[in-house]
Design an enzyme around this catalytic site. Structure first.
Site, PDB file in Angstrom:
ATOM      1  N   ASP A   9      13.719  15.279  21.413  1.00  0.00           N
ATOM      2  CA  ASP A   9      13.704  15.204  19.954  1.00  0.00           C
ATOM      3  C   ASP A   9      12.723  14.122  19.541  1.00  0.00           C
ATOM      4  OD1 ASP A   9      14.445  15.553  17.231  1.00  0.00           O
ATOM      5  OD2 ASP A   9      15.899  13.928  17.366  1.00  0.00           O
ATOM      6  N   SER A  10      12.400  14.103  18.265  1.00  0.00           N
ATOM      7  CA  SER A  10      11.517  13.070  17.733  1.00  0.00           C
ATOM      8  C   SER A  10      12.189  11.706  17.757  1.00  0.00           C
ATOM      9  CB  SER A  10      11.123  13.414  16.291  1.00  0.00           C
ATOM     10  OG  SER A  10      12.286  13.472  15.473  1.00  0.00           O
ATOM     11  N   TYR A  41       8.722  13.251  13.153  1.00  0.00           N
ATOM     12  CA  TYR A  41       7.719  14.316  13.312  1.00  0.00           C
ATOM     13  C   TYR A  41       7.446  15.017  11.983  1.00  0.00           C
ATOM     14  CZ  TYR A  41       7.975  14.290  18.495  1.00  0.00           C
ATOM     15  OH  TYR A  41       7.907  13.962  19.819  1.00  0.00           O
ATOM     16  N   GLY A  42       8.426  15.017  11.097  1.00  0.00           N
ATOM     17  CA  GLY A  42       8.309  15.771   9.848  1.00  0.00           C
ATOM     18  C   GLY A  42       7.176  15.326   8.948  1.00  0.00           C
ATOM     19  N   CYS A  72      14.874  19.494  17.946  1.00  0.00           N
ATOM     20  CA  CYS A  72      14.185  18.980  16.766  1.00  0.00           C
ATOM     21  C   CYS A  72      13.744  20.180  15.938  1.00  0.00           C
ATOM     22  CB  CYS A  72      12.976  18.150  17.207  1.00  0.00           C
ATOM     23  SG  CYS A  72      11.899  17.602  15.865  1.00  0.00           S
ATOM     24  N   ASN A  73      14.217  20.256  14.709  1.00  0.00           N
ATOM     25  CA  ASN A  73      13.857  21.382  13.854  1.00  0.00           C
ATOM     26  C   ASN A  73      12.347  21.443  13.611  1.00  0.00           C
ATOM     27  OD1 ASN A  73      16.754  20.451  13.017  1.00  0.00           O
ATOM     28  ND2 ASN A  73      16.624  22.569  12.343  1.00  0.00           N
ATOM     29  N   THR A  74      11.737  20.293  13.370  1.00  0.00           N
ATOM     30  CA  THR A  74      10.300  20.257  13.073  1.00  0.00           C
ATOM     31  C   THR A  74       9.476  20.704  14.275  1.00  0.00           C
ATOM     32  OG1 THR A  74      10.644  18.458  11.493  1.00  0.00           O
ATOM     33  CG2 THR A  74       8.409  18.789  12.291  1.00  0.00           C
ATOM     34  N   GLU A 150      17.133   6.180  12.537  1.00  0.00           N
ATOM     35  CA  GLU A 150      16.482   5.563  13.708  1.00  0.00           C
ATOM     36  C   GLU A 150      16.666   4.044  13.715  1.00  0.00           C
ATOM     37  OE1 GLU A 150      14.610   6.771  16.388  1.00  0.00           O
ATOM     38  OE2 GLU A 150      15.287   8.787  15.857  1.00  0.00           O
ATOM     39  N   CYS A 182      17.893  19.221  10.111  1.00  0.00           N
ATOM     40  CA  CYS A 182      17.296  18.218  10.998  1.00  0.00           C
ATOM     41  C   CYS A 182      18.409  17.721  11.908  1.00  0.00           C
ATOM     42  CB  CYS A 182      16.721  17.067  10.170  1.00  0.00           C
ATOM     43  SG  CYS A 182      16.157  15.652  11.154  1.00  0.00           S
ATOM     44  N   THR A 183      18.119  17.592  13.200  1.00  0.00           N
ATOM     45  CA  THR A 183      19.183  17.216  14.144  1.00  0.00           C
ATOM     46  C   THR A 183      19.640  15.770  13.969  1.00  0.00           C
ATOM     47  OG1 THR A 183      17.491  16.759  15.836  1.00  0.00           O
ATOM     48  CG2 THR A 183      18.579  18.920  15.895  1.00  0.00           C
ATOM     49  N   HIS A 184      18.900  14.958  13.210  1.00  0.00           N
ATOM     50  CA  HIS A 184      19.383  13.620  12.884  1.00  0.00           C
ATOM     51  C   HIS A 184      20.548  13.676  11.885  1.00  0.00           C
ATOM     52  CE1 HIS A 184      15.590  12.208  14.640  1.00  0.00           C
ATOM     53  NE2 HIS A 184      16.014  10.971  14.531  1.00  0.00           N
TER      54      HIS A 184
END
Length: 259
Positions: A9-10, A41-42, A72-74, A150, A182-184
């Site tokens: 993931d980002s 990443y977005g 990561c969706n992006t 983050e 978004c996975t966050h």
């Protein structure tokens, strides 16, 4: 198969997917990469997202991963076609759960909170067109949310202010489903439940991704069948403190790694 499941993931958000995979596949080894040094990443161009996804994939393949989950969706919406065309290993992608939201909504209005990179991607628009016919999809870029997660500021006043700013317009439009794109964002669910009316269903992709990972492993005869003690290794190329706090798992090995 003793080879690990690779996940990237980002940043730390994809651990929400890692947690679901670990729960559904309790004997599988996992190797997780948090590319926090390059998050989010977005905000990056498609070319940059592809380049970073290739870098992460190469690292996981060097460690003999048998399947790679793009948590990561992006990265999924911008890079997974390139990855699948470039490498033989199976890839599991993630995209916003528009379909289940479209099936569940009674008001025919669905909100989606996602990054700019996901919302502007052709895969997202194709998915929306395919599954959301007759449904109003209210898109909201979650600018700044990934950076706060983050930084470990999930419960901060700044986070609450941003969430209120992003949610209020969707609530005024009478949504009854909120898709976390978004996975966050699953780490914000406790906050969201306090802020949203009880009739609003929060939808994320974690369990569905774990199910798909299991199905692909079974189909490829790659499933770990022996009831061994799994090894979970998680690497970040930034401060390990936030990753340790979110994972909160005594058997997980968490370390800094420049990748």
């Amino acid at each position: 198969m003793q080879r690990p499941i690779g996940i990237f993931d980002s940043g730390v958000g994809g651990t929400s997917i890692w947690r679901e995979i670990k729960k559904m596949l309790p004997y599988e080894h996992t190797l997780y990469l948090a590319d926090s040094a390059n998050a989010p990443y977005g905000e990056r161009s498609k070319e940059e997202i592809v380049q970073l996804s290739v870098k992460n994939t190469k690292f996981l393949l060097e460690h003999d991963c048998k399947i790679i989950v793009v948590a990561c969706n992006t990265a999924t919406t911008n890079a997974i076609d390139h990855l699948r065309a470039s490498y033989k290993v199976p890839f599991i992608g993630i995209e916003p759960a528009i379909k289940p939201a479209a099936l569940q909504t009674k008001t025919k209005k669905v909100g989606i909170l996602a990054t700019k990179g996901t919302l502007s991607s052709s895969l997202f628009h194709n998915t929306s067109k395919l599954f959301a016919e007759g449904i109003t999809v209210l898109e909201q870029e979650g600018k700044g949310l990934v950076e706060l997660i983050e930084a470990g500021e999930i419960d901060s006043p700044t986070m609450q202010e941003l969430l209120k700013k992003y949610l209020d317009p969707m609530l005024q439009q009478d949504i009854d489903c909120l898709v976390l794109g978004c996975t966050h964002y699953p780490y914000l669910i406790p906050q969201l439940k306090k802020m949203l009316p009880s009739n609003i269903t929060i939808i994320d992709s974690g369990e569905a991704v774990a199910r798909q990972t299991k199905a692909v492993l079974e189909k490829g005869n790659l499933l770990q069948v022996a009831k061994n003690t799994p090894r979970h290794m998680l690497f970040t190329n930034k401060d390990i403190g936030v990753l340790k706090k979110l994972v909160n798992d005594p058997i997980a090995e968490i370390a800094y790694r420049d990748f």
